[in-house]
Design an enzyme around this catalytic site. Structure first.
Site, mmCIF file in Angstrom:
data_model
loop_
_atom_site.group_PDB
_atom_site.id
_atom_site.type_symbol
_atom_site.label_atom_id
_atom_site.label_comp_id
_atom_site.label_asym_id
_atom_site.label_seq_id
_atom_site.Cartn_x
_atom_site.Cartn_y
_atom_site.Cartn_z
ATOM 1 N N GLY A 18 0.696 -1.225 -0.058
ATOM 2 C CA GLY A 18 -0.020 0.092 -0.021
ATOM 3 C C GLY A 18 0.911 1.291 0.073
ATOM 4 O O GLY A 18 0.526 2.301 -0.748
ATOM 5 N N ILE A 19 1.846 1.297 0.739
ATOM 6 C CA ILE A 19 2.808 2.376 0.879
ATOM 7 C C ILE A 19 3.600 2.639 -0.471
ATOM 8 O O ILE A 19 3.837 3.631 -0.873
ATOM 9 C CB ILE A 19 3.669 2.127 2.001
ATOM 10 C CG1 ILE A 19 2.982 2.164 3.372
ATOM 11 C CG2 ILE A 19 4.748 3.470 2.184
ATOM 12 C CD1 ILE A 19 2.410 3.217 3.837
ATOM 13 N N ASP A 71 -5.739 0.488 2.811
ATOM 14 C CA ASP A 71 -4.751 0.954 1.792
ATOM 15 C C ASP A 71 -5.441 2.243 1.089
ATOM 16 O O ASP A 71 -4.686 3.109 0.701
ATOM 17 C CB ASP A 71 -4.510 -0.253 1.003
ATOM 18 C CG ASP A 71 -3.458 -0.912 1.570
ATOM 19 O OD1 ASP A 71 -2.571 -0.527 2.136
ATOM 20 O OD2 ASP A 71 -3.280 -2.055 1.073
ATOM 21 N N ILE A 149 -4.543 -18.887 -3.890
ATOM 22 C CA ILE A 149 -5.706 -19.381 -4.629
ATOM 23 C C ILE A 149 -6.556 -18.094 -5.137
ATOM 24 O O ILE A 149 -6.946 -18.035 -6.231
ATOM 25 C CB ILE A 149 -6.393 -20.503 -4.197
ATOM 26 C CG1 ILE A 149 -5.477 -21.726 -3.858
ATOM 27 C CG2 ILE A 149 -7.680 -20.889 -4.905
ATOM 28 C CD1 ILE A 149 -6.114 -22.901 -3.242
ATOM 29 N N GLU A 150 -7.123 -17.305 -3.974
ATOM 30 C CA GLU A 150 -8.069 -16.172 -4.319
ATOM 31 C C GLU A 150 -7.420 -15.321 -5.440
ATOM 32 O O GLU A 150 -8.324 -14.721 -6.007
ATOM 33 C CB GLU A 150 -8.215 -15.524 -2.910
ATOM 34 C CG GLU A 150 -8.956 -16.325 -1.976
ATOM 35 C CD GLU A 150 -7.789 -16.953 -0.988
ATOM 36 O OE1 GLU A 150 -6.785 -17.139 -1.236
ATOM 37 O OE2 GLU A 150 -8.329 -17.492 0.156
ATOM 38 N N GLY A 355 -15.772 2.247 17.651
ATOM 39 C CA GLY A 355 -16.054 0.834 18.358
ATOM 40 C C GLY A 355 -17.452 0.507 18.078
ATOM 41 O O GLY A 355 -18.373 1.246 17.774
ATOM 42 N N CYS A 382 -16.879 9.211 17.084
ATOM 43 C CA CYS A 382 -17.930 8.403 16.947
ATOM 44 C C CYS A 382 -18.476 7.495 18.139
ATOM 45 O O CYS A 382 -19.124 8.248 19.121
ATOM 46 C CB CYS A 382 -17.597 7.364 15.883
ATOM 47 S SG CYS A 382 -19.124 6.765 15.123
ATOM 48 N N GLU A 406 -27.407 -0.130 21.845
ATOM 49 C CA GLU A 406 -26.427 -1.065 21.407
ATOM 50 C C GLU A 406 -25.812 -1.819 22.654
ATOM 51 O O GLU A 406 -25.377 -3.014 22.312
ATOM 52 C CB GLU A 406 -25.286 -0.313 20.681
ATOM 53 C CG GLU A 406 -24.262 -1.065 20.023
ATOM 54 C CD GLU A 406 -23.186 -0.254 19.192
ATOM 55 O OE1 GLU A 406 -23.553 1.100 19.330
ATOM 56 O OE2 GLU A 406 -22.335 -0.800 18.723
ATOM 57 N N HIS A 508 -16.003 10.985 11.631
ATOM 58 C CA HIS A 508 -14.806 10.309 11.614
ATOM 59 C C HIS A 508 -13.969 11.588 10.868
ATOM 60 O O HIS A 508 -13.640 11.286 9.565
ATOM 61 C CB HIS A 508 -14.498 8.937 11.023
ATOM 62 C CG HIS A 508 -15.473 8.003 11.530
ATOM 63 N ND1 HIS A 508 -14.623 7.143 12.523
ATOM 64 C CD2 HIS A 508 -16.470 7.532 11.641
ATOM 65 C CE1 HIS A 508 -15.372 6.359 13.067
ATOM 66 N NE2 HIS A 508 -16.548 6.719 12.575
ATOM 67 N N GLU A 510 -10.644 11.837 10.832
ATOM 68 C CA GLU A 510 -9.635 11.198 10.563
ATOM 69 C C GLU A 510 -9.206 10.697 9.077
ATOM 70 O O GLU A 510 -8.202 10.757 8.377
ATOM 71 C CB GLU A 510 -8.955 9.844 11.504
ATOM 72 C CG GLU A 510 -9.864 8.711 11.333
ATOM 73 C CD GLU A 510 -11.428 8.791 12.227
ATOM 74 O OE1 GLU A 510 -11.575 10.075 12.665
ATOM 75 O OE2 GLU A 510 -11.841 7.971 12.350
HETATM 76 N N1 GLN Z 1 -21.232 1.603 17.496
HETATM 77 C C1 GLN Z 1 -21.765 2.821 17.473
HETATM 78 C C2 GLN Z 1 -22.698 2.726 16.361
HETATM 79 O O1 GLN Z 1 -22.718 1.932 15.443
HETATM 80 C C3 GLN Z 1 -20.388 3.861 16.770
HETATM 81 C C4 GLN Z 1 -19.791 3.178 15.543
HETATM 82 C C5 GLN Z 1 -18.451 3.807 15.272
HETATM 83 O O2 GLN Z 1 -17.705 4.310 16.437
HETATM 84 N N2 GLN Z 1 -17.863 4.028 14.100
HETATM 85 O O3 GLN Z 1 -23.314 3.869 16.061
#
Ligand code: GLN
Length: 541
Positions: A18-19, A71, A149-150, A355, A382, A406, A508, A510
């Site tokens: 990737g780099i 990547d 194989i893939e 998460g 998030c 959740e 996000h 990032e």
């Molecule tokens: N689990 C949370 C949701 O689905 C946060 C998702 C995440 O952190 N990308 O809303």
């Protein structure tokens, strides 16, 4: 004519294809060419969205809502371009299309086979990117290792592309590990030779070989690689270990790789303009200050799970002359013993990333509480945003046992819940709230100070949201939602104005951070960590 450059890997995975792909793109870009990049992932999943980041690394999200291989993140960061979900081709997608066409009757009377039907579909997808993106060169990285194989239908497809596009318009670059023996310090090229042989067996003779090695390879090793690879010595390069990945294009170009590629493909470019990139690399390499950040997460054992976040923190550090050291703290370890959270006192900032699911959430909330109560700079992304809302509801609003549905479906206070449009969703693949969405920012807020705009566009990947029924009580107790969706239904940014720096986003950032152009919330966080460490009254943005 578009040039097609194919990158394959040998000996083992994770040799930095990737780099390398991103670096080749950069070498062409600095010579004035427009490029794009494709990642081929030979797994049967339609996209990376349903895979565990702990095993496969983070899921990268594109503007158009693709859940892709990480990547694509490297391509976007190195090349400062925005890619589409179509730039990530998987076996799942290819077969899905071929089978749909078969059911429709497109191949009536014929037997549908890997060659030509599957390989045609692969080539169609690669060419589609070339047509759509109006570029001089398309880089295509084949995931996995030669011999899997893939991967075979994909290698067969790119083999055919040489015949169809012509010798002068196609280039095969093969990268493989050259291990150094512990005992003698000898560089061993045999595994690389074997992987080149494997590639030839499929019908592909590489034009360029890149040895991935801890140190610059010796001329003896280089000659061996050229001899056994049947390529000129000038076509062998070495990608050795460097202090930052952003240096890789520089060391390869120094060895003549950019010029070699251009000559071989008949590309007449300008003298390479590396000045800007070198400035960025220098700012990453030689910072004056250091901050230590605790990343409290659930996938802490694999740094690749948070690669875009790591990079966003580092880009931000480079911008304020600061090295960012990140310690990964497994959230669950903070749950076992309430005293454990004290380890966080030694950090300049606390970061809670994305998460899914209940595991580790109580530990993350403990970390958030510790940040809030001790006024340590905090950034939540998030899930980190949602957990900050829950922690605030419990700790400040007195809503005992508040939670996200959740985590606990029976919570008395579902401060984070599913929006109506998510409730009926049955299929898990590509059904989250994904990709770029607009956010309206409140003037006068910290968010406004950071983004310097009343409106921003950011990428998302989530199902759950702040429950509208709790907005009033949360805001009444001092939590400020300073960014919202244009229709006002979704909370996107939160801040605690009386803290040194307490900030979280549902989106996000990032995924849009680039070296030299850090994302505002990450920059704000790192700068706040530094300013607090330097004893300032307030962060100095
Ligand atoms: N689990 C949370 C949701 O689905 C946060 C998702 C995440 O952190 N990308 O809303």
């Amino acid at each position: 004519m578009v040039k097609y450059i194919f990158i394959t890997g040998g000996v083992l995975s994770s040799v930095g294809k990737g780099i390398l792909t991103s670096s080749i793109g950069k070498m062409l870009q600095v010579r004035g060419f427009k490029v794009t990049a494709i990642k081929i992932d030979p797994y049967v999943n339609v996209d990376a969205g349903t895979m565990n980041p702990y095993i496969h690394g983070e899921v990268y999200v594109t503007d158009d809502g693709g859940e892709t291989d990480l990547d694509l993140g490297w391509y976007e960061r190195f090349l400062n371009i925005n890619l589409s979900k179509e730039n990530n081709i998987t076996t799942g997608q290819v077969y899905q299309t071929v089978i749909e066409r078969e059911r429709r009757g497109d191949f009536l009377g014929r037997c549908v086979q890997i060659i030509p039907h599957v390989t045609d579909e692969i080539k169609r997808r690669i060419r589609l990117i070339a047509e759509k993106s109006d570029v001089d060169a398309v880089l295509t990285e084949c995931g996995g290792t030669v011999g899997d194989i893939e991967g075979q239908p994909f290698l067969e497809a790119i083999r055919q592309m040489r015949l169809e596009e012509g010798f002068e318009n196609t280039l095969y670059v093969h990268v493989a590990l050259v291990p150094i023996l512990d005992v003698t310090g000898e560089m061993k090229t045999k595994p690389l030779q074997h992987s080149v042989n494997e590639l030839r067996r499929i019908g592909i003779q590489p034009d360029i070989i890149v040895a991935r090695c801890g140190r610059m390879i010796t001329s003896e090793a280089l000659q061996k690689i050229a001899l056994f690879g049947t390529i000129p010595k000038e076509a062998v390069f070495c990608s050795y270990n460097v202090s930052t990945v952003y240096k890789v294009p520089l060391i390869l170009d120094e060895q003549g790789m950019g010029d070699y590629i251009c000559k071989r493909l008949g590309l007449k470019g300008r003298r390479p303009h590396w000045e800007n990139w070198e400035r960025i690399v220098n700012s990453i390499e030689n910072p004056k200050y250091t901050v230590r950040i605790a990343l409290v997460g659930k996938y802490a054992g694999l740094a690749d799970s948070y690669v875009s976040m790591n990079e966003a923190l580092r880009h931000s550090g480079a911008q304020c002359n600061t090295r960012v050291l990140i310690d990964y703290i497994e959230a669950e370890t903070l749950e076992e013993d309430p005293e454990k959270v004290e380890v966080l006192r030694g950090y300049d900032g606390i970061f809670v990333p994305y998460g899914f699911g209940p595991r580790g959430t109580e530990g993350k909330m403990r970390a958030i509480r510790f940040a809030r109560e001790n006024d340590i700079p905090f950034l939540g992304i998030c899930y980190g945003f949602q957990l900050a809302v829950i922690e605030f509801a419990r700790g400040v609003c007195g809503l005992e046992d508040a939670n996200s549905t959740e985590i606990d479906d029976d919570t008395p206070h579902p401060v984070i819940c599913l929006m109506p449009e998510q409730r009926g969703v049955k299929y898990k693949g590509a059904t989250m709230r994904l990709g770029a969405h607009r956010i309206i920012i409140e003037e006068g807020s910290l968010a406004y100070k950071l983004y310097k705009s009343k409106e921003i566009v950011e990428r998302h990947r989530h199902r759950w949201e702040v429950n509208p029924e709790y907005w009033n009580i949360l805001e009444g107790n001092g939590l400020v939602f300073s960014g919202k969706s244009p229709d006002g239904r979704r909370m996107e940014i939160l801040e605690l104005p009386d803290k040194f720096f307490f900030f979280a986003t549902q989106f996000h950032g990032e995924f849009k951070s680039r070296p030299g152009m850090p994302e505002p919330e990450y920059y704000g966080f790192v700068k706040a960590c530094l300013d607090r460490k330097l004893g300032k009254e307030k962060p100095d943005f």
